[in-house]
Write an enzyme that holds these catalytic residues in place. Structure first.
Site, short mmCIF file in Angstrom:
data_model
loop_
_atom_site.label_atom_id
_atom_site.label_comp_id
_atom_site.label_asym_id
_atom_site.label_seq_id
_atom_site.Cartn_x
_atom_site.Cartn_y
_atom_site.Cartn_z
N GLY A 1 0.63 -5.16 1.07
CA GLY A 1 -0.10 -5.22 -0.16
C GLY A 1 0.40 -5.86 -1.37
N GLU B 1 -0.02 -9.53 -0.83
CA GLU B 1 -1.29 -9.93 -0.81
C GLU B 1 -2.05 -10.00 -2.14
OE1 GLU B 1 -2.09 -6.71 2.11
OE2 GLU B 1 -3.05 -8.08 3.43
N GLU C 1 3.63 -5.29 7.21
CA GLU C 1 2.84 -4.25 7.91
C GLU C 1 3.09 -4.08 9.35
OE1 GLU C 1 2.24 -6.49 5.85
OE2 GLU C 1 0.51 -5.82 4.51
N ALA D 1 0.83 -1.04 -0.07
CA ALA D 1 -0.10 0.09 -0.14
C ALA D 1 0.79 1.37 0.06
CB ALA D 1 -0.90 0.05 1.32
C1 3H9 Z 1 0.24 -2.53 3.39
O1 3H9 Z 1 0.66 -2.86 2.45
C2 3H9 Z 1 -1.03 -2.40 3.96
C3 3H9 Z 1 -1.73 -3.42 3.46
O2 3H9 Z 1 -1.80 -4.79 4.09
C4 3H9 Z 1 -2.95 -3.24 2.84
C5 3H9 Z 1 -3.73 -2.06 3.57
C6 3H9 Z 1 -5.25 -1.85 3.33
N1 3H9 Z 1 4.82 3.70 0.02
O3 3H9 Z 1 13.28 2.07 1.11
P1 3H9 Z 1 13.72 2.75 0.01
C7 3H9 Z 1 9.50 4.81 -0.78
S1 3H9 Z 1 1.62 -1.29 4.28
C8 3H9 Z 1 5.16 4.89 -0.24
O4 3H9 Z 1 14.83 4.04 0.07
P2 3H9 Z 1 14.99 0.54 -0.96
C9 3H9 Z 1 10.45 5.38 0.28
O5 3H9 Z 1 9.99 6.34 1.15
C10 3H9 Z 1 2.87 -1.20 3.18
N2 3H9 Z 1 6.48 4.84 -0.39
O6 3H9 Z 1 14.48 2.03 -1.15
C11 3H9 Z 1 11.47 6.00 -0.68
O7 3H9 Z 1 11.08 7.36 -0.94
P3 3H9 Z 1 12.06 8.68 -0.99
C12 3H9 Z 1 3.75 -2.52 3.54
C13 3H9 Z 1 7.34 3.96 -0.42
O8 3H9 Z 1 15.27 -0.07 -2.27
C14 3H9 Z 1 11.61 5.21 -2.02
O9 3H9 Z 1 10.27 4.45 -1.87
N3 3H9 Z 1 4.89 -2.31 2.92
C15 3H9 Z 1 7.01 2.86 0.00
O10 3H9 Z 1 16.19 0.47 0.06
C16 3H9 Z 1 12.75 4.06 -1.93
O11 3H9 Z 1 12.49 3.36 -0.68
C17 3H9 Z 1 6.20 -2.14 3.52
O12 3H9 Z 1 6.30 -2.00 4.53
C18 3H9 Z 1 5.41 2.59 0.25
N4 3H9 Z 1 4.90 1.32 0.43
O13 3H9 Z 1 14.00 -0.56 -0.13
C19 3H9 Z 1 7.28 -1.93 2.52
N5 3H9 Z 1 7.84 1.92 0.17
O14 3H9 Z 1 13.07 8.26 -2.15
C20 3H9 Z 1 7.86 -0.61 2.90
C21 3H9 Z 1 9.17 2.67 -0.25
O15 3H9 Z 1 11.25 9.76 -1.29
N6 3H9 Z 1 9.02 -0.39 1.93
N7 3H9 Z 1 8.57 3.86 -0.59
O16 3H9 Z 1 12.68 8.68 0.32
C22 3H9 Z 1 10.28 -1.07 2.01
O17 3H9 Z 1 10.60 -1.85 3.07
C23 3H9 Z 1 11.45 -0.45 1.13
O18 3H9 Z 1 11.35 0.93 0.77
C24 3H9 Z 1 11.73 -1.53 0.05
C25 3H9 Z 1 12.93 -0.64 -1.06
C26 3H9 Z 1 12.45 -2.74 0.58
C27 3H9 Z 1 10.32 -1.65 -0.74
#
Ligand code: 3H9
Length: 719
Positions: free
Chosen positions: A100, A103, A123, A61
């Protein structure tokens, strides 16, 4: 936000296009809804492949949307639609399928993953739980114990582990999208009913209650007071005990409670704060990430004490060749033995070969002629460090960066004795350096942005969370620690006990209270610094009344413990007593009670009952107050930097967001009012006097933490 193409004449290829991680924003959800509808309605299409642009399936998400009202198509309706469709839908997972994103893949009928992909339901780390069917579909696919483990920890797993668990159907080294198209063509016409996870009967083990109980206990022990893991367990329990539709209803209810909680806000703040801290601006306006870091191939570490050894291991395990230097043969041999042991254990744990060939051990600084950087980690003594930097200046080639691992000494003073002050900065690791994630990169007044950029980039390479900070006594972390520990000591004088204060802090969420941490770290560390600052021993200024030093209130109780040889765990007693030197089981010590009573009666202090609220307010508000001063002084550029330092270096509970975020959640007005009150009661404690920035923020209507920066800038322009 979702591209549609027809490939191989009958496969609809839908590509999520929302860089950088193809998060499921409202526009992406709409894009998927429309393209799936188109694919299902087109008679030419026999199968669908879902993939993500730029080699990333989907990061889940869109967390940014959580700050506002959620709009756009429901993610659950979208996934139910995919699953119920009569054409096979194959998820092609490259890069990441998280939250998500996973999912979404679970709602597809088949999943193909690239061998380098990472999958998970993280999450819980954002204070949430999977709420697009994750708690209902995953247990139906892989069973309750495995699903519980993944959902409550939020752990990322490899494609290979996902295959083993049965989450994906195939792992490939080729382009996952191409493979998924081939796969899709092969499954056209095969029955889909067994592939619709929501319709599967739950594989329930007989000892269900025992499983849930064990996981609940584990979670409660690990994450004291954190709500999300417990909600995750309840979600999975619903999957085990209720039909799918009711389980989904329960999942939504639990999610809604978490979503509106302060914990979720704090944890999401931490996620973004960590990324913000990596993009720091120097006061000169230079941005470290705009200034090119130098690539580091070789390094030298001076001093093979606890810190030096950890630093050598951190560097060598990412492939940097390291020359380790000691002053005496015996110390060198011990250091060598320990470093090799640490590297071998680390390599064994990671299933790789230890990179011992990258190491060299020497007694001579002359061997450092050609290294790219030197990190000095000798004893915390300014005269000694100055000698080392003078020598390095003579020995190292002009292009070598010189960093110091001091935990608080003046970086400018060290830079001043070298021939290259612009190439000197601090790299303050935390003990043990190969384990602790935090790195304070300290810029001196003459450090070039290339010097900072190189340290920041090296920090990232060795897996640290690096924060650039200014040069002052104690930098950010240790400078803030002083008012916090002072308050804890004053509370002891006034009637509290170490175990009472620790209990309150542990209930707040710290893994260990301040006195237990002090016993672990050793009381002599602070004692030495106080001695050097002239605070211990007989009063220097005869005008200072008892219990004051250098004009402000001072508690000599920690010094009294040190004088008695109570240095903490290593001596078997400190603030607590242990069964043996080096023991870890802390027990309250009646001798400490006696010491406190004697001390109080000597100074005529009437002990009083101290509430948990006062402990929290005095310890944590004074901590945040110093944080505001640090922002005022330009030592940290933004509150996020301070919070990240406290989260990663000082065990501040993540679900509280860090000291500055916590202050913002309590309400700045209240923090100001309580500090004013305590300062009025204790006028001899300067740290309790509310900072200028705090007053200014309150006067401006207490803006949200993300807006503080604008007010900090105004304060700087008045300096
Ligand atoms: C969810 O899914 C809820 C569901 O169950 C349904 C609910 C109804 N959204 O980390 P990085 C941005 S909750 C928005 O530096 P990496 C991040 O802020 C979600 N933005 O890169 C950054 O922005 P900026 C569950 C996001 O390669 C840029 O992307 N998912 C999101 O080291 C690069 O990120 C998670 O918890 C997002 N979901 O790592 C995953 N994700 O460049 C969260 C990233 O402006 N994300 N951004 O600073 C991560 O763990 C890491 O970002 C990921 C990439 C491994 C994906």
């Amino acid at each position: 936000m979702a591209r549609y193409e027809l490939v191989k004449r009958s496969v609809a290829l839908i590509t999520l296009t929302n860089p950088p991680v193809n998060a499921l924003s409202a526009a992406v959800r709409l894009g998927i809804t429309e393209t799936i509808r188109r694919a299902l309605g087109d008679p030419k299409v026999t199968a669908v492949v879902l993939c993500g642009e730029n080699g990333k399936f989907c990061g889940g998400a869109d967390i940014r949307e959580f700050a506002g009202t959620l709009r756009g198509p429901s993610i659950i309706t979208l996934m139910d639609g995919i699953e119920a469709g009569v054409k096979p839908v194959v998820a092609a997972i490259e890069g990441v399928a998280l939250g998500g994103g996973l999912e979404l893949a679970l709602a597809c009928h088949y999943r193909i993953a690239h061998s380098k992909a990472r999958l998970g339901l993280p999450e819980v780390t954002l204070g949430l739980m999977p709420a697009a069917g994750g708690t209902q579909r995953l247990p139906r696919l892989i069973g309750i114990p495995a699903a519980l483990e993944l959902i409550t920890t939020g752990r990322h797993i490899s494609a290979q582990e996902a295959l083993k668990l049965g989450i994906v159907d195939q792992v490939t080294d080729e382009n996952a999208c191409k493979m998924a198209v081939e796969f899709a063509l092969n499954v056209v016409g095969k029955p889909l009913s067994s592939r619709r996870l929501s319709t599967l009967t739950m594989p329930c083990p007989p000892n269900l209650d025992a499983i849930f109980e064990a996981v609940t206990m584990q979670v409660q022990k690990k994450a004291r007071g954190v709500m999300a893991p417990l909600a995750c367990i309840q979600g999975v329990r619903a999957a085990a005990t209720l039909p799918y539709s009711q389980g989904m209803k329960r999942e939504s209810e639990l999610f809604a409670t978490l979503f509106n909680s302060g914990q979720a806000r704090a944890l999401q703040y931490c996620f973004f704060a960590q990324r913000t801290a990596g993009k720091w601006t120097l006061p000169s306006g230079a941005q470290w990430n705009n200034s090119k870091p130098r690539e580091i191939r070789s390094a030298a570490v001076i001093g093979l004490g606890t810190m030096g050894r950890g630093i050598v291991v951190s560097l060598a395990r990412v492939g940097i060749s390291v020359i380790a230097v000691e002053s005496e043969k015996k110390l060198l041999d011990t250091g060598r033995q320990m470093v090799i042991g640490m590297l071998e254990r680390d390599a064994k744990r990671r299933g790789v070969t230890a990179s011992l060939n990258l190491l060299r051990f020497t007694l001579s600084l002359q061997d450092l002629k050609d290294v790219d950087i030197v990190i000095e980690a000798v004893f915390e003594d300014m005269a000694l460090k100055k000698r080392v930097f003078e020598d390095l200046s003579k020995v190292c080639r002009p292009g070598t960066f010189l960093y110091t691992n001091t935990s608080g000494l003046d970086v400018d003073a060290l830079a001043g004795v070298t021939d290259r002050p612009h190439m000197v900065a601090g790299m303050h690791f935390f003990s043990p350096a190969h384990v602790m994630k935090l790195l304070e990169v300290v810029y001196g007044s003459r450090s070039s942005s290339e010097t900072i950029a190189t340290a920041m980039s090296l920090g990232k390479r060795i897996g640290k969370v690096s924060v650039a900070v200014g040069n002052c006594h104690g930098f950010v972390g240790n400078r803030m620690l002083k008012p916090y520990t002072d308050q804890a000591n004053f509370l002891l004088e006034e009637g509290a006990t170490p175990e009472q204060i620790d209990k309150v802090l542990e209930e707040f969420g710290f893994a260990m209270g301040i006195f237990r941490v002090s016993d672990l770290a050793g009381l002599d560390v602070g004692w030495r610094i106080r001695k050097e600052s002239g605070l211990t021993g007989p009063k220097i200024d005869p005008k200072d009344p008892p219990r004051r030093r250098q004009g402000s209130r001072y508690s000599p109780i920690p010094d009294m413990l040190c004088e008695q040889g109570r240095l903490g765990q290593k001596t078997g007693c400190g603030w607590y007593v242990y069964d043996k030197p080096g023991g870890t089981d802390a027990k309250p010590d009646p001798l400490i009670q006696n010491l406190l009573q004697t001390y109080r009666s000597r100074y005529g202090i009437q002990p009083r009952n101290i509430s948990g609220q006062e402990i929290i307010e005095r310890c944590l508000f004074s901590l945040a107050n110093e944080g505001f001063r640090i922002l005022e002084d330009g030592i940290a550029a933004q509150p996020e930097d301070i919070d990240i330092i406290y989260l990663f270096g000082y065990g501040f509970p993540r679900h509280r967001g860090g000291p500055m975020f916590y202050a913002s959640m309590v309400g700045l007005e209240r923090v100001l009012e309580r500090l004013e009150h305590y300062h009025h009661v204790h006028p001899d404690v300067p740290h309790l006097e509310p900072s200028r920035l705090l007053r200014k923020l309150v006067a401006c209507g207490s803006p949200p933490i993300q807006k503080w920066r604008e007010h900090i800038k105004q304060i700087h322009s008045h300096l």
